[in-house]
Design a protein around this motif. Structure first.
Motif, PDB file in Angstrom:
ATOM      1  N   HIS A  76       0.811  -1.223   0.000  1.00 13.30           N
ATOM      2  CA  HIS A  76       0.000   0.000   0.000  1.00 13.30           C
ATOM      3  C   HIS A  76       0.843   1.271   0.000  1.00 13.30           C
ATOM      4  O   HIS A  76       0.299   2.363   0.099  1.00 13.30           O
ATOM      5  CB  HIS A  76      -0.921   0.018   1.227  1.00 13.30           C
ATOM      6  CG  HIS A  76      -1.969  -1.039   1.208  1.00 13.30           C
ATOM      7  ND1 HIS A  76      -3.017  -1.027   0.319  1.00 13.30           N
ATOM      8  CD2 HIS A  76      -2.137  -2.169   1.950  1.00 13.30           C
ATOM      9  CE1 HIS A  76      -3.788  -2.085   0.525  1.00 13.30           C
ATOM     10  NE2 HIS A  76      -3.263  -2.800   1.498  1.00 13.30           N
ATOM     11  N   ILE A  77       2.169   1.110  -0.080  1.00 11.95           N
ATOM     12  CA  ILE A  77       3.067   2.264   0.080  1.00 11.95           C
ATOM     13  C   ILE A  77       3.951   2.429  -1.154  1.00 11.95           C
ATOM     14  O   ILE A  77       4.509   1.458  -1.659  1.00 11.95           O
ATOM     15  CB  ILE A  77       3.971   2.070   1.324  1.00 11.95           C
ATOM     16  CG1 ILE A  77       3.115   1.921   2.589  1.00 11.95           C
ATOM     17  CG2 ILE A  77       4.939   3.250   1.475  1.00 11.95           C
ATOM     18  CD1 ILE A  77       3.913   1.484   3.814  1.00 11.95           C
ATOM     19  N   VAL A  78       4.079   3.662  -1.598  1.00 11.42           N
ATOM     20  CA  VAL A  78       5.081   3.965  -2.622  1.00 11.42           C
ATOM     21  C   VAL A  78       5.872   5.188  -2.162  1.00 11.42           C
ATOM     22  O   VAL A  78       5.296   6.125  -1.601  1.00 11.42           O
ATOM     23  CB  VAL A  78       4.448   4.196  -4.014  1.00 11.42           C
ATOM     24  CG1 VAL A  78       3.453   5.352  -4.028  1.00 11.42           C
ATOM     25  CG2 VAL A  78       5.522   4.402  -5.081  1.00 11.42           C
ATOM     26  N   THR A  79       7.185   5.133  -2.352  1.00 14.61           N
ATOM     27  CA  THR A  79       8.046   6.254  -1.987  1.00 14.61           C
ATOM     28  C   THR A  79       8.381   7.065  -3.239  1.00 14.61           C
ATOM     29  O   THR A  79       8.314   6.554  -4.360  1.00 14.61           O
ATOM     30  CB  THR A  79       9.359   5.756  -1.354  1.00 14.61           C
ATOM     31  OG1 THR A  79      10.004   4.876  -2.271  1.00 14.61           O
ATOM     32  CG2 THR A  79       9.087   5.011  -0.062  1.00 14.61           C
ATOM     33  N   GLY A  80       8.733   8.315  -3.029  1.00 10.76           N
ATOM     34  CA  GLY A  80       9.090   9.152  -4.172  1.00 10.76           C
ATOM     35  C   GLY A  80       9.863  10.376  -3.740  1.00 10.76           C
ATOM     36  O   GLY A  80      10.101  10.591  -2.546  1.00 10.76           O
ATOM     37  N   ALA A  81      10.256  11.179  -4.746  1.00  7.66           N
ATOM     38  CA  ALA A  81      11.088  12.359  -4.490  1.00  7.66           C
ATOM     39  C   ALA A  81      10.227  13.486  -3.920  1.00  7.66           C
ATOM     40  O   ALA A  81       9.921  14.470  -4.588  1.00  7.66           O
ATOM     41  CB  ALA A  81      11.786  12.787  -5.773  1.00  7.66           C
ATOM     42  N   GLY A  82       9.849  13.304  -2.657  1.00  9.84           N
ATOM     43  CA  GLY A  82       8.977  14.269  -1.993  1.00  9.84           C
ATOM     44  C   GLY A  82       7.525  14.082  -2.404  1.00  9.84           C
ATOM     45  O   GLY A  82       7.225  13.386  -3.385  1.00  9.84           O
ATOM     46  N   ILE A  83       6.635  14.693  -1.636  1.00 11.17           N
ATOM     47  CA  ILE A  83       5.224  14.669  -2.042  1.00 11.17           C
ATOM     48  C   ILE A  83       5.089  15.274  -3.436  1.00 11.17           C
ATOM     49  O   ILE A  83       4.293  14.803  -4.255  1.00 11.17           O
ATOM     50  CB  ILE A  83       4.357  15.410  -1.002  1.00 11.17           C
ATOM     51  CG1 ILE A  83       4.274  14.589   0.304  1.00 11.17           C
ATOM     52  CG2 ILE A  83       2.955  15.678  -1.538  1.00 11.17           C
ATOM     53  CD1 ILE A  83       3.455  15.239   1.415  1.00 11.17           C
ATOM     54  N   ASP A  84       5.885  16.286  -3.736  1.00 12.27           N
ATOM     55  CA  ASP A  84       5.824  16.908  -5.064  1.00 12.27           C
ATOM     56  C   ASP A  84       5.941  15.878  -6.183  1.00 12.27           C
ATOM     57  O   ASP A  84       5.145  15.867  -7.122  1.00 12.27           O
ATOM     58  CB  ASP A  84       6.960  17.922  -5.234  1.00 12.27           C
ATOM     59  CG  ASP A  84       6.708  19.216  -4.473  1.00 12.27           C
ATOM     60  OD1 ASP A  84       5.676  19.329  -3.789  1.00 12.27           O
ATOM     61  OD2 ASP A  84       7.565  20.117  -4.571  1.00 12.27           O
ATOM     62  N   GLY A  85       6.965  15.037  -6.093  1.00  6.87           N
ATOM     63  CA  GLY A  85       7.169  14.034  -7.128  1.00  6.87           C
ATOM     64  C   GLY A  85       6.011  13.044  -7.194  1.00  6.87           C
ATOM     65  O   GLY A  85       5.556  12.657  -8.284  1.00  6.87           O
ATOM     66  N   LEU A  86       5.510  12.659  -6.039  1.00  6.60           N
ATOM     67  CA  LEU A  86       4.410  11.697  -5.999  1.00  6.60           C
ATOM     68  C   LEU A  86       3.118  12.304  -6.524  1.00  6.60           C
ATOM     69  O   LEU A  86       2.315  11.618  -7.177  1.00  6.60           O
ATOM     70  CB  LEU A  86       4.229  11.190  -4.566  1.00  6.60           C
ATOM     71  CG  LEU A  86       5.371  10.290  -4.071  1.00  6.60           C
ATOM     72  CD1 LEU A  86       5.365  10.213  -2.547  1.00  6.60           C
ATOM     73  CD2 LEU A  86       5.258   8.891  -4.670  1.00  6.60           C
ATOM     74  N   LEU A  87       2.892  13.579  -6.247  1.00  8.51           N
ATOM     75  CA  LEU A  87       1.707  14.250  -6.806  1.00  8.51           C
ATOM     76  C   LEU A  87       1.773  14.242  -8.334  1.00  8.51           C
ATOM     77  O   LEU A  87       0.767  14.023  -9.010  1.00  8.51           O
ATOM     78  CB  LEU A  87       1.601  15.692  -6.300  1.00  8.51           C
ATOM     79  CG  LEU A  87       1.217  15.889  -4.828  1.00  8.51           C
ATOM     80  CD1 LEU A  87       1.264  17.377  -4.458  1.00  8.51           C
ATOM     81  CD2 LEU A  87      -0.170  15.316  -4.524  1.00  8.51           C
ATOM     82  N   GLY A  88       2.972  14.472  -8.866  1.00  9.57           N
ATOM     83  CA  GLY A  88       3.134  14.434 -10.315  1.00  9.57           C
ATOM     84  C   GLY A  88       2.746  13.084 -10.900  1.00  9.57           C
ATOM     85  O   GLY A  88       1.993  12.993 -11.873  1.00  9.57           O
TER      86      GLY A  88
END
Lengths: 370, 370
Positions: free
Chosen positions: B86-98
């Protein structure tokens, strides 16, 4: 399993990933590799000055990075003798390739690459709905004429070329690349992946012409600078294109610690010269090991040696698997006929010794499998 | 200036960027800010254990990160008591929002947010060709009913909500958010930005329901964990959606140093508790300073205080500019009527003292401007 709310483009994308990491393999196997020679990392390590800069920057990690990455771009501009308006930084060449495709490839647009070239570039083209056209390698080299002919035929928006080449280690001379650039159609952009540019003294890199409208060049701190874990690369191109990255990039996407390390790495030319010597020594060693096993190592301008195992893809895959079972992490080209080869990253003596010990056993295992 | 080969979508994008960094302002002004209170960074700094982990990881920077970020996801899954699928990591919330927008918003699709909410989310929606529909805040709160009505009216693919709210510092209770989630249409996904979830003891965060098909929640190490410079965030959502990130994300996009630091930061609950106390003390101090200047600080569940300057946007902008000229970096909401406010990040005493000294002068300067 696919979410019904995905866009049609997203829903149609495959679940495959460009690369499985060695850590995934280690978790499956239940133990660590003894020699990590598969990802073309700089196993010799980065400049101690870069490590020191990273440690200093750790104390400022509470601050967001400068989204302009001004200091790093200034350092790169000085290093390259070009104006910083021609440079954009990003989360590795991978991240920059994604933005490049997003800016230039609309769904259905044609893109040309070589069959067996960088899978992550293909991943991005597919991800943005582009149509990939692949031309075969000419022997162990990417085929410049075939790439160009295919681009003209398909009215391609992009041509991908890595020089020096991954996965084969081969290269075209700087003058051949210059002549190739001059023939790119005006409507097309050459994506020139120079990830390995700093790994050898071979004549591979034509002079920068940052104003040239038809080429965007990609460099990284992941290879000769030994900072793959920091995720930092940069692109050099015409201002009209480089400026457009600001419309789509993740502005704060690169760690400020990575940027600090990169600036220090770039300045340490002594360490880079030392790395070049170590790579050259390790290339020699890999050549010896390959030849001692009656295999054909291919000339390289990179920090890896591609070894022709002399049979088909199934055989090379069996060799690779058997090496893995013996604690040696390597990779191999993904497309025939390149997949007759395995690809071994340069490394220090202890890793080379592990490889030298494992290879004959792996070859024997693969042979008896057939 | 625009490159004629850009896709029609890319060519139509504006050249604006979501945020100008304080470093850019410092370069323009020719000097450093004396108090860095504008980006809601954790000015108190991260866990010393996170800094130590970063320094240890520096020595392994030659290795690529594990593209699965397995260890970090395991730590998060344990912390959240949910399955790592259920989890994905990314380059900040910014990157994940993209990536979220890319997966769910096709050109022309409707997206609902509040007028004055997070600009970077809007940047991504515009960047992928979505159509933004903005509803006004209800006073200092995002208007849940209005968001929902607009989503139904426009058949929106996404609703964006930050809770606690940036830029106003306000919040809805966990039960109000739960009731809101239950009313999201099946065809829509709630983008629940919980960047500030760990910054206070306020009742803002409903229990995780990671299988809920209509919500994806975003958390970060940039705020209460004090690692904004590391660029690392994560999203929690249904497997059908989280799994789809693998189709588009930059698989090696987060620094391995950042991941190591995040694991250590997550484990240091003592430090987090200490941070909560420091934030609460600083909130009190900002309240005092605001009131001493006859301004109205707004209640907050974040690490910043939004201060109503009591006049219009021009006045607040003049206050902000004058504070900047006095060495105080702050920001303010971008849309009326929220732009009657300025937004001050919590900070240690020395930064608070600089702010306390500069504010009355800045107010006087702004008043005489009118």
């Amino acid at each position: 399993m696919s979410d019904p709310r995905l866009t049609p483009l997203a829903a149609a994308l495959p679940d495959t990933v460009p690369f499985v990491g060695p850590e995934t393999q280690e978790r499956r196997a239940g133990g660590a590799f003894r020699a990590r020679l598969g990802a073309n990392e700089l196993t010799f390590g980065p400049s101690p000055k870069a490590i020191a800069a990273i440690k200093r920057a750790a104390h400022d990690v509470w601050k967001y990075p400068d989204p302009e990455y001004f200091d790093l771009k200034q350092a790169l501009a000085s290093h390259l003798s070009c104006d910083p308006v021609h440079i954009v930084t990003g989360a590795g060449i991978d991240g920059l390739l994604g933005s490049t495709v997003r800016l230039l490839v609309a769904p259905g647009d044609a893109v040309v690459t070589s069959d067996g070239a960088y899978p992550t570039f293909n991943y991005h083209v597919t991800g943005y709905g582009g149509t990939l056209h692949k031309v075969p390698y000419a022997g162990n080299h990417e085929d410049l004429d075939a790439l160009l002919d295919k681009a003209v035929e398909t009215r391609a928006k992009l041509i991908y070329l890595s020089n020096p080449d991954n996965p084969m280690g081969s290269w075209h001379t700087s003058s051949d690349i210059s002549a190739f650039i001059d023939r790119i159609p005006d409507t097309c952009v050459l994506v020139l992946d120079e990830a390995y540019a700093e790994c050898s003294d071979a004549d591979t890199t034509p002079p920068l012409q940052p104003d040239h409208p038809n080429v965007i060049r990609f460099r990284t701190f992941s290879k000769a600078y030994g900072m793959a874990g920091a995720r930092i690369g940069y692109a050099i191109g015409p201002q009209s294109l480089i400026g457009a990255f600001g419309k789509v990039r993740n502005h704060f996407g690169v760690s400020r610690i990575s940027a600090a390390g990169a600036i220090a790495a770039l300045a340490d030319t002594d360490h880079l010269n030392d790395v070049l010597k170590k790579i050259a020594q390790s290339v020699d060693r890999i050549f010896e090991i390959a030849r001692a096993n009656d295999l054909a190592p291919l000339p390289t301008a990179t920090n890896f040696v591609t070894i022709d195992c002399g049979r088909d893809g199934d055989f090379a895959r069996a060799v690779l698997q058997s090496l893995g079972e013996r604690g040696v992490f390597i990779r191999m080209p993904g497309a025939a006929p390149l997949d007759r080869c395995i690809r071994v990253t340069c490394g220090p003596d202890d890793a080379m010794n592990v490889f030298a010990q494992a290879l004959p056993v792996a070859l024997e295992t693969a042979r008896t499998k057939k």
